[in-house]
Structure formats: C-alpha cells, structure tokens
Design a protein around this motif. Sequence first.
Motif, PDB file in Angstrom:
ATOM      1  N   ASN A  69       0.821  -1.216   0.000  1.00  0.00           N
ATOM      2  CA  ASN A  69       0.000   0.000   0.000  1.00  0.00           C
ATOM      3  C   ASN A  69       0.858   1.272   0.000  1.00  0.00           C
ATOM      4  O   ASN A  69       0.417   2.329   0.444  1.00  0.00           O
ATOM      5  N   SER A  70       2.093   1.165  -0.481  1.00  0.00           N
ATOM      6  CA  SER A  70       3.001   2.302  -0.671  1.00  0.00           C
ATOM      7  C   SER A  70       3.453   2.961   0.628  1.00  0.00           C
ATOM      8  O   SER A  70       3.633   4.175   0.696  1.00  0.00           O
ATOM      9  N   THR A  71       3.651   2.151   1.650  1.00  0.00           N
ATOM     10  CA  THR A  71       4.156   2.638   2.933  1.00  0.00           C
ATOM     11  C   THR A  71       5.589   2.160   3.121  1.00  0.00           C
ATOM     12  O   THR A  71       5.872   0.969   3.023  1.00  0.00           O
ATOM     13  N   GLY A  72       6.475   3.081   3.407  1.00  0.00           N
ATOM     14  CA  GLY A  72       7.837   2.723   3.790  1.00  0.00           C
ATOM     15  C   GLY A  72       7.828   2.396   5.271  1.00  0.00           C
ATOM     16  O   GLY A  72       7.681   3.286   6.116  1.00  0.00           O
ATOM     17  N   TYR A  73       7.935   1.111   5.594  1.00  0.00           N
ATOM     18  CA  TYR A  73       7.851   0.653   6.979  1.00  0.00           C
ATOM     19  C   TYR A  73       9.257   0.461   7.543  1.00  0.00           C
ATOM     20  O   TYR A  73      10.045  -0.309   6.990  1.00  0.00           O
ATOM     21  N   VAL A  74       9.563   1.163   8.619  1.00  0.00           N
ATOM     22  CA  VAL A  74      10.857   1.021   9.288  1.00  0.00           C
ATOM     23  C   VAL A  74      10.709  -0.024  10.384  1.00  0.00           C
ATOM     24  O   VAL A  74       9.970   0.168  11.349  1.00  0.00           O
ATOM     25  N   HIS A  75      11.422  -1.134  10.201  1.00  0.00           N
ATOM     26  CA  HIS A  75      11.364  -2.231  11.167  1.00  0.00           C
ATOM     27  C   HIS A  75      12.333  -1.997  12.329  1.00  0.00           C
ATOM     28  O   HIS A  75      11.978  -2.217  13.484  1.00  0.00           O
ATOM     29  N   LEU A  76      13.539  -1.546  12.023  1.00  0.00           N
ATOM     30  CA  LEU A  76      14.541  -1.277  13.048  1.00  0.00           C
ATOM     31  C   LEU A  76      15.394  -0.085  12.635  1.00  0.00           C
ATOM     32  O   LEU A  76      15.751   0.038  11.459  1.00  0.00           O
ATOM     33  N   ILE A  77      15.748   0.731  13.592  1.00  0.00           N
ATOM     34  CA  ILE A  77      16.762   1.761  13.389  1.00  0.00           C
ATOM     35  C   ILE A  77      17.569   1.837  14.670  1.00  0.00           C
ATOM     36  O   ILE A  77      17.014   1.794  15.773  1.00  0.00           O
ATOM     37  N   ALA A  78      18.890   1.901  14.517  1.00  0.00           N
ATOM     38  CA  ALA A  78      19.754   1.947  15.690  1.00  0.00           C
ATOM     39  C   ALA A  78      21.042   2.676  15.345  1.00  0.00           C
ATOM     40  O   ALA A  78      21.539   2.591  14.222  1.00  0.00           O
ATOM     41  N   THR A  79      21.570   3.395  16.330  1.00  0.00           N
ATOM     42  CA  THR A  79      22.891   3.980  16.201  1.00  0.00           C
ATOM     43  C   THR A  79      23.773   3.416  17.311  1.00  0.00           C
ATOM     44  O   THR A  79      23.298   3.122  18.414  1.00  0.00           O
ATOM     45  N   ARG A  80      25.030   3.257  16.973  1.00  0.00           N
ATOM     46  CA  ARG A  80      25.998   2.717  17.930  1.00  0.00           C
ATOM     47  C   ARG A  80      26.160   3.691  19.094  1.00  0.00           C
ATOM     48  O   ARG A  80      25.981   4.900  18.934  1.00  0.00           O
ATOM     49  N   ASP A  81      26.514   3.182  20.243  1.00  0.00           N
ATOM     50  CA  ASP A  81      26.595   3.991  21.459  1.00  0.00           C
ATOM     51  C   ASP A  81      27.466   5.237  21.291  1.00  0.00           C
ATOM     52  O   ASP A  81      27.157   6.282  21.849  1.00  0.00           O
TER      53      ASP A  81
END
Length: 157
Positions: A69-81
């Motif tokens: 349905n044209s949705t960009g779904y973000v499953h995970l996002i992380a930055t290193r400590d």
Amino acid sequence: MIVIMGIHIAPAGVADFHQVLTDHPRYWGERDLRSLHLLALVQEFGSTCLVARAEDGIRGYIFGFVTPNSTGYVHLIATRDDARGTGLGRRLYVAFAEAAERHGARQLKAITSIENIGSIAFHRSLGFDMKIVDDYNGPGRAMAVFHRDLPLNVSWP
C-alpha cells in the motif's frame, strides 16, 4: 551511496547483518532485540536496509521495506553507542525515505513500545504523528504507531 562527514550510507549486505548482531550491545545496550533482526529483510529488501559505515565500523543501521500500500515501513533503526546525538539517526531516516520513495512509497510508518520514550521523542522530532494502538502486538501489548507523509524534509546537525 550517500557520503556525509566520512560516513557512507549504503545498502546492507549479509556480512553487515552479521556484524550488527555481533555488535548488538553497542546498539541496544541491555535490551536483547536480536530476534527482531531478520536476515530475510536484508536479502529481500536490500535497497531499503541501510548501514552507515565509517572507518571504525558500522555506526548505525535502518532496516525496512515498502509495503503493497506504498508505505515505507521502518522495522529497526539503531545507532551505535558512540554515534548517538550526532544526527546519524536522522541521516539514516532520510536515506531510507529516499530509497522508499524510489520504490513508490508515499508515507512512512514505524512502531515502538509505549515505554520507549527516546524513540517516541525521536520520531516526533521527525514530524511523525503518533497514536497508541491497544493490542497492536498481541493481547495487552499496546504499541506507539507512527505515520507521516513523504517527502521527509528534515535537517541534521
């Protein structure tokens, strides 16, 4: 590939996925979220699973995909400590949004636990609308659900 201040944002490969799991505590601290890391995302949606590489390794990543349905779904996002507070999370989101738009996305979506106040504040700073959805992740498991239209025009430090 996007290059900003010595950091290269590019599609993740299988080796990157394994490195992220090896360094898991650097991204997630005491929380064990390895079960949410799905190699199939990298293998099947490689152009929307991105890593931010520097000389000293992977500083952050964002794994997601574009839904029918044209949705960009973000499953995970992380930055290193050692990369938190640098704007890297925002840069990763912009890179993901651009990749998702190339695949037809018109909006973005993400979820987090209602206890994750850092994630909630981060997504709100990116202009996401949020609502709490009861039973989103099973009976008695409410989640914060974020939506916003594209394009994602945000700035970073």
